[in-house]
Design a protein around this motif. Structure first.
Motif, PDB file in Angstrom:
ATOM      1  N   ASP A   1       0.826  -1.215   0.000  1.00  0.00           N
ATOM      2  CA  ASP A   1       0.000   0.000   0.000  1.00  0.00           C
ATOM      3  C   ASP A   1       0.857   1.261   0.000  1.00  0.00           C
ATOM      4  N   ARG A   2       2.043   1.193   0.600  1.00  0.00           N
ATOM      5  CA  ARG A   2       2.913   2.370   0.673  1.00  0.00           C
ATOM      6  C   ARG A   2       3.648   2.636  -0.644  1.00  0.00           C
ATOM      7  N   LEU A   3       3.669   1.650  -1.534  1.00  0.00           N
ATOM      8  CA  LEU A   3       4.397   1.830  -2.785  1.00  0.00           C
ATOM      9  C   LEU A   3       3.748   2.862  -3.693  1.00  0.00           C
ATOM     10  N   TYR A   4       2.443   3.016  -3.613  1.00  0.00           N
ATOM     11  CA  TYR A   4       1.780   3.993  -4.478  1.00  0.00           C
ATOM     12  C   TYR A   4       2.316   5.405  -4.215  1.00  0.00           C
ATOM     13  N   ASP A   5       2.433   5.773  -2.947  1.00  0.00           N
ATOM     14  CA  ASP A   5       2.980   7.094  -2.618  1.00  0.00           C
ATOM     15  C   ASP A   5       4.448   7.203  -3.004  1.00  0.00           C
ATOM     16  N   ALA A   6       5.207   6.107  -2.805  1.00  0.00           N
ATOM     17  CA  ALA A   6       6.629   6.145  -3.163  1.00  0.00           C
ATOM     18  C   ALA A   6       6.811   6.299  -4.668  1.00  0.00           C
ATOM     19  N   LEU A   7       6.005   5.590  -5.456  1.00  0.00           N
ATOM     20  CA  LEU A   7       6.096   5.724  -6.914  1.00  0.00           C
ATOM     21  C   LEU A   7       5.766   7.131  -7.380  1.00  0.00           C
ATOM     22  N   ALA A   8       4.901   7.812  -6.655  1.00  0.00           N
ATOM     23  CA  ALA A   8       4.531   9.172  -7.036  1.00  0.00           C
ATOM     24  C   ALA A   8       5.715  10.123  -6.966  1.00  0.00           C
TER      25      ALA A   8
ATOM     26  N   ALA B   1      11.768  -3.160  -4.331  1.00  0.00           N
ATOM     27  CA  ALA B   1      11.897  -2.713  -2.945  1.00  0.00           C
ATOM     28  C   ALA B   1      12.959  -3.574  -2.269  1.00  0.00           C
ATOM     29  N   ALA B   2      14.060  -2.965  -1.919  1.00  0.00           N
ATOM     30  CA  ALA B   2      15.135  -3.677  -1.227  1.00  0.00           C
ATOM     31  C   ALA B   2      14.810  -3.774   0.250  1.00  0.00           C
ATOM     32  N   ASP B   3      14.961  -4.963   0.803  1.00  0.00           N
ATOM     33  CA  ASP B   3      14.803  -5.178   2.235  1.00  0.00           C
ATOM     34  C   ASP B   3      16.147  -4.885   2.885  1.00  0.00           C
ATOM     35  N   LEU B   4      16.240  -3.774   3.584  1.00  0.00           N
ATOM     36  CA  LEU B   4      17.519  -3.319   4.120  1.00  0.00           C
ATOM     37  C   LEU B   4      18.056  -4.227   5.211  1.00  0.00           C
ATOM     38  N   ALA B   5      17.220  -5.120   5.710  1.00  0.00           N
ATOM     39  CA  ALA B   5      17.681  -6.064   6.734  1.00  0.00           C
ATOM     40  C   ALA B   5      18.357  -7.282   6.135  1.00  0.00           C
ATOM     41  N   HIS B   6      18.317  -7.414   4.813  1.00  0.00           N
ATOM     42  CA  HIS B   6      18.862  -8.615   4.180  1.00  0.00           C
ATOM     43  C   HIS B   6      19.920  -8.279   3.126  1.00  0.00           C
ATOM     44  N   LYS B   7      20.723  -7.248   3.371  1.00  0.00           N
ATOM     45  CA  LYS B   7      21.815  -6.910   2.470  1.00  0.00           C
ATOM     46  C   LYS B   7      23.083  -6.619   3.273  1.00  0.00           C
ATOM     47  N   PRO B   8      23.580  -7.600   4.025  1.00  0.00           N
ATOM     48  CA  PRO B   8      24.743  -7.331   4.870  1.00  0.00           C
ATOM     49  C   PRO B   8      26.001  -6.975   4.086  1.00  0.00           C
ATOM     50  N   PHE B   9      26.050  -7.337   2.792  1.00  0.00           N
ATOM     51  CA  PHE B   9      27.238  -6.996   2.001  1.00  0.00           C
ATOM     52  C   PHE B   9      27.326  -5.495   1.740  1.00  0.00           C
ATOM     53  N   LEU B  10      26.239  -4.755   1.995  1.00  0.00           N
ATOM     54  CA  LEU B  10      26.247  -3.311   1.788  1.00  0.00           C
ATOM     55  C   LEU B  10      26.482  -2.528   3.078  1.00  0.00           C
TER      56      LEU B  10
END
Length: 329
Positions: free
Chosen positions: A10-17, A52-61
C-alpha cells in the motif's frame, strides 16, 4: 522473493509518485531473493519495474539499515551513470526522480528503485548459457571493466560476517531459538564445523593475493538469472552488487574455459587468474553460508522464502564439504 510482504504494497503507491508515476495497479513478481519486485502500471497504461530492497537482508552493503541504504544508493547511482552518462546500453539502470534520486526510502526497512519495464527473455540462476551467449556476456564485461568507476563503492576483500560465522562454528547453539530453522542450523554447523573452518582458513589465505591487485568496475553477479536477452543481446540487471574489485569477481560466474577467457583477455587486456576465480567461487559460497546463518540466528518464521533459504544453506554447506574432500585427495 516469493512471498508478498504484508506491510509494504500500500505504501508503494505514494513512493512511486515521487517519480511522477501514478500507479493504478501493482502486480507482485515472485523473483530472486533478498528484494521484492512489482510490475506497476500507470494511468496511461505504461508499465514500470519496481524493486523494494529489504535493508535487513543486504549485509554486504553495510552492518545496519542506514549504511545499507547509503551503499545501495551509491550502487544505483553508479548504474544510472553508466547508462545515462557512459552510454552503456546493456545496463538496465534505475530511473532518477525529479530530485535526481535513484533510491527512495519506504519506511525504515525498505528502499525503492524504479526501472523501465524491459521486454526480454530472462534466465535462471544456475542455468547454462551457450558458448555464443557466454562470448557475448564476456564482451559486455570487458566493456564494463574498462569504464571509469567514478564513485562506485570498493568491494571489501574480506568476507562480510566472517567473524560472526567463525564464532558460531565454535558455539553452534548460539544460533538461538527464534524460529523453525534455528535448531537445524545449529545441528548443521556442528556437523560441518571442521570443514567450514578449513574453508574459511583457505579463503583467508587466498585473499592475501588481492593485496595490490588492480581493481576495475565489476557487476558482482553476472549469472544467467541477472541477464535479459533481446535479439541475442545481453542486458544486465540487479546492480546492487556493483563495485571495485578484480575482474575475476565477475568472470568465474560466466566461464572457466581457457579459450573463452583468452577471448576476454584479447578484448580487455587483462589475463584472468584462475586462482582468483577459485577464490571468488569460494567467497560466494561462504557469503551465502554467513548470510543464511545470520537469517536463521535472528527471529524468523516459516514460509516459501525461508524454506528455500534452508534448502540452499544445506546445499552450499554440503558442496563446501565436498570441495574440501576433493582438495584433500
Amino acid at each position: 522473493m516469493r512471498e508478498r510482504p504484508p506491510d509494504l504494497e500500500d505504501r508503494l503507491y505514494d513512493a512511486l509518485a515521487v517519480w511522477g508515476i501514478h500507479a493504478v495497479a501493482l502486480n507482485h513478481l515472485p523473483l530472486g531473493s533478498g528484494d521484492h519486485h512489482w510490475s506497476a502500471t500507470d494511468t496511461s497504461g505504461r508499465r514500470w519495474f519496481a524493486t523494494a530492497a529489504d535493508l535487513a537482508h543486504k549485509p554486504f552493503l553495510g552492518p545496519d539499515p542506514a549504511s545499507v541504504r547509503r551503499g545501495l544508493t551509491r550502487a544505483m547511482d553508479t548504474a544510472a551513470r553508466l547508462h545515462d552518462d557512459e552510454g552503456l546500453g546493456f545496463v538496465v539502470a534505475p530511473l532518477r526522480t525529479p530530485g535526481d534520486d535513484t533510491v527512495v526510502p519506504v519506511g525504515d526497512r525498505y528502499a525503492l528503485s524504479v526501472f523501465p519495464f524491459v521486454d526480454g527473455t530472462s534466465g535462471d540462476f544456475g542455468g547454462e548459457l551457450s558458448a555464443d551467449r557466454r562470448a557475448r556476456v564476456l564482451d559486455v564485461l570487458a566493456q564494463l571493466h574498462r569504464r571509469d568507476p567514478g564513485e562506485a563503492p570498493a568491494v571489501p576483500a574480506g568476507l562480510p560476517g566472517r567473524d560472526r560465522l567463525a564464532a558460531l562454528l565454535d558455539h553452534p547453539a548460539g544460533t538461538g531459538d527464534g524460529g523453525p530453522h534455528a535448531a537445524p542450523t545449529a545441528e548443521l554447523l556442528a556437523g560441518y564445523a571442521g570443514v567450514l573452518r578449513e574453508r574459511l582458513a583457505e579463503f583467508d589465505h587466498g585473499v592475501r593475493a588481492l593485496a595490490g591487485a588492480a581493481a576495475v568496475l565489476t557487476h558482482g553477479e553476472p549469472h544467467p538469472g541477472n541477464l535479459l536477452w533481446r535479439g541475442g543481446r545481453p542486458l544486465l540487471v540487479d546492480w546492487d552488487t556493483v563495485g571495485l574489485a578484480v575482474p575475476e569477481r565477475d568472470l568465474w560466474l560466466v566461464t572457466d574455459d581457457p579459450g573463452e577467457l583468452a577471448r576476454y583477455a584479447r578484448v580487455s587486456g587483462h589475463e584472468p587468474d584462475p586462482a582468483l576465480m577459485d577464490l571468488y567461487r569460494l567467497r560466494w559460497d561462504l557469503q551465502d553460508v554467513a548470510e543464511f546463518v545470520d537469517w536463521f540466528s535472528a527471529p524468523h518464521r516459516g514460509g516459501p522464502d525461508t524454506e528455500q533459504a534452508w534448502r540452499d544453506l544445506v546445499f552450499v554447506v554440503e558442496r563446501l564439504g565436498d570441495g574440501a574432500r576433493s582438495s584433500a585427495l
